[in-house]
Design an enzyme around this catalytic site. Sequence first.
Site, mmCIF file in Angstrom:
data_model
loop_
_atom_site.group_PDB
_atom_site.id
_atom_site.type_symbol
_atom_site.label_atom_id
_atom_site.label_comp_id
_atom_site.label_asym_id
_atom_site.label_seq_id
_atom_site.Cartn_x
_atom_site.Cartn_y
_atom_site.Cartn_z
ATOM 1 N N HIS A 70 36.640 -53.259 -113.350
ATOM 2 C CA HIS A 70 36.376 -54.462 -114.146
ATOM 3 C C HIS A 70 35.095 -54.334 -114.980
ATOM 4 O O HIS A 70 34.821 -55.204 -115.812
ATOM 5 C CB HIS A 70 36.221 -55.700 -113.243
ATOM 6 C CG HIS A 70 37.512 -56.313 -112.807
ATOM 7 N ND1 HIS A 70 38.392 -55.693 -111.960
ATOM 8 C CD2 HIS A 70 38.084 -57.506 -113.108
ATOM 9 C CE1 HIS A 70 39.435 -56.475 -111.747
ATOM 10 N NE2 HIS A 70 39.280 -57.583 -112.436
ATOM 11 N N GLU A 119 34.260 -58.078 -85.322
ATOM 12 C CA GLU A 119 35.260 -57.719 -84.306
ATOM 13 C C GLU A 119 35.224 -56.233 -83.974
ATOM 14 O O GLU A 119 36.248 -55.567 -83.867
ATOM 15 C CB GLU A 119 36.667 -58.169 -84.754
ATOM 16 C CG GLU A 119 36.755 -59.694 -84.758
ATOM 17 C CD GLU A 119 38.167 -60.226 -84.821
ATOM 18 O OE1 GLU A 119 39.023 -59.723 -84.081
ATOM 19 O OE2 GLU A 119 38.388 -61.160 -85.603
ATOM 20 N N THR A 154 32.194 -53.036 -84.663
ATOM 21 C CA THR A 154 31.718 -52.249 -85.806
ATOM 22 C C THR A 154 32.502 -50.947 -85.904
ATOM 23 O O THR A 154 33.164 -50.528 -84.947
ATOM 24 C CB THR A 154 30.230 -51.888 -85.624
ATOM 25 O OG1 THR A 154 30.114 -51.105 -84.425
ATOM 26 C CG2 THR A 154 29.360 -53.133 -85.517
#
Lengths: 389, 264
Positions: free
Chosen positions: A347, A372, A374
């Site tokens: 972009h 939840e 690493t």
Amino acid sequence: MRNGTDRVRRRVVFDLTDEQKDIQRLVRDFAQNEVAPVAEELDREKRFPYEIIEKLGKLGLMGIPYAQEYGGGGADTLSYALAIEELARVDSSVGITVAAHTSLGTWPIYAFGTDEQKAEYLPALCSGEKLWSFGLTEPEAGSDAGNARTTAKLEDGEWVIDGAKQFITNAGTDISGGVTITARTGEKEISNIIVPQDTPGYTVEAPYRKMGWNASDTRPLAFDSARVPEENLLGPRGQGFKQFLQTLDGGRISVSAMGVGLAQGALDQALAYAKERNAFGKPIASFQAIQIKLADMATEIEAARLLTYKTAVLKDQGKPFGLTAAQAKLKTGRLAVRCAEEAVQIHGGYGYIEEYPVCRFYRDAKILTIGEGTDEVQQMVIARALGAA
Amino acid sequence: MKICVLVKEVPDAAVEKRMDSNSMRLDRSGEKNLNPFDTHAIEAAMQIKEGGAVDVEEVVAVTMGPESAVRALHKAVSLGADRSVHLTDDALADSDVSATGYALAQVLKSESPDLVLLGQQSDDGECYTIGAVVADHLEMPSLTQVIKIDTAADKLTCERQAEYGYDTVEVTLPAVISVGDAINEPRYPSLKAIMGAKKKQLDSKGTGDVEIDASKVGADGSRTRVLAINPPPAKQAGEIIEDEDTNETVEKIVAWLDERKLIA
């Protein structure tokens, strides 16, 4: 013959069932029509998506993998993963709200609760009328979750809870019903305890100022002699450590689905932009430098998706899935970060401003290599499973 | 009241449509879906049923198509239809609109509905005509592009879109109504409805079951022959008026219309 054929088909599952396809389609349409138009605004205003959660609840999407007798959808884990993928493809805040509620909030009660506990809590959770949280992480117990300092002492038929939890999703919304925490109930004993929202001594503190996931609710929790009845123990006393590991294994499937969804959403945006953006007199999608990025993203996403779906299928088949879940989580989190970055790069300057969704995706992606479990914890889990000691 | 809704399985909207130059037909391979225009007809039936002005005993989804078309019926019942009927027979393959309308009318005769609803068009063939063909065979009144239905025991008051505005038409039942997509916003199927779709009654019928004259259907029974296919002629490039100063823009538009004698 029919059964034989079915059995062979079930072993190599690349075709989704009719129901799985319809659930995928439902959530894709929902995300596109109901979430996409407001995602930027919700993120900007850091506003919890109550209207969306209510609609998801009415469609039965707040308890997808749970039995219909408790108000759940009665669908399988793969259907649930497909739904989370489609939500995260459009917006991660909505994705994590549903995923954390379903996998971390509702699941422990579903899996370890007594019949009474299930009857009491699950219908409101599966309908999305209430949200539930899972309180594991503490200021000094993240990856080392066994180091929890929060204590629960049994006094006169009540657990008296003292301590603190942090980074807890869905804990402080108007529809939060409560939290299941891990607490020390003895010298070397961790147990899970159900703490309803209105428990005296339980305080939900102000929300964090986060990098991303801005429309989701994440807060620190404080327990100051918070008292709940003895029967709020979830599962057998002393089983809390084992229970939360199991909970996290399942949670990794939906977080992996979030990674796949975010990566796919980043690719969707990048591809659309590359086709319409002209440079040097032609669409940038016609330049090899951009094509290589898009091709690599698409290939990596498909590989990560297969790993994620395989984990869900293993769980549905009742087979061990902890290793595959860790691998999927490791793969998808990194992939989400990389695809978001590439999408922003494609972009150009527009990717750095908030009018384009990839800007939000970039901020939302990073937590997927941390939350939840690493990446480093996943690698530890994987290495141990390989036998490396 | 009994409502039958005609539905169709079509290529998914995301699939790029192309003509097969050998068969001179639309290539219908790839991912399929329930015709999105039909979801408005199902929703209209559900709103009549839930509206309470009349007592609707059942809503029945009806389709004609190959084996795969049961998926469209599953979707139709997940959106609220009570049961479905699948007309499927090798003899029906390659039927044109006229033959398909006849075959569907035969199925509908066996159901004796008070009201037949369908979407304004299919997303593949886009003929807009099947409702009229079916109505002709059933000798029922027919309306197209209906965007509002008020129900009474034996008649409907319908608003239909026309080039010049809206018609309000009263029609006696039984009737065949094709609805425009502006009539409603179709609901999403709930997860429970998706999971339960295959449990609802689905009757599969062949040509013999509904007294279809085999000589009137299929490739041989169809009256149309495709001789050639050509891309539509390119449109002339339009004129774009940039809106820099609104007063000027309005003047320019008025002048443009005036030149073409489009303003009285």
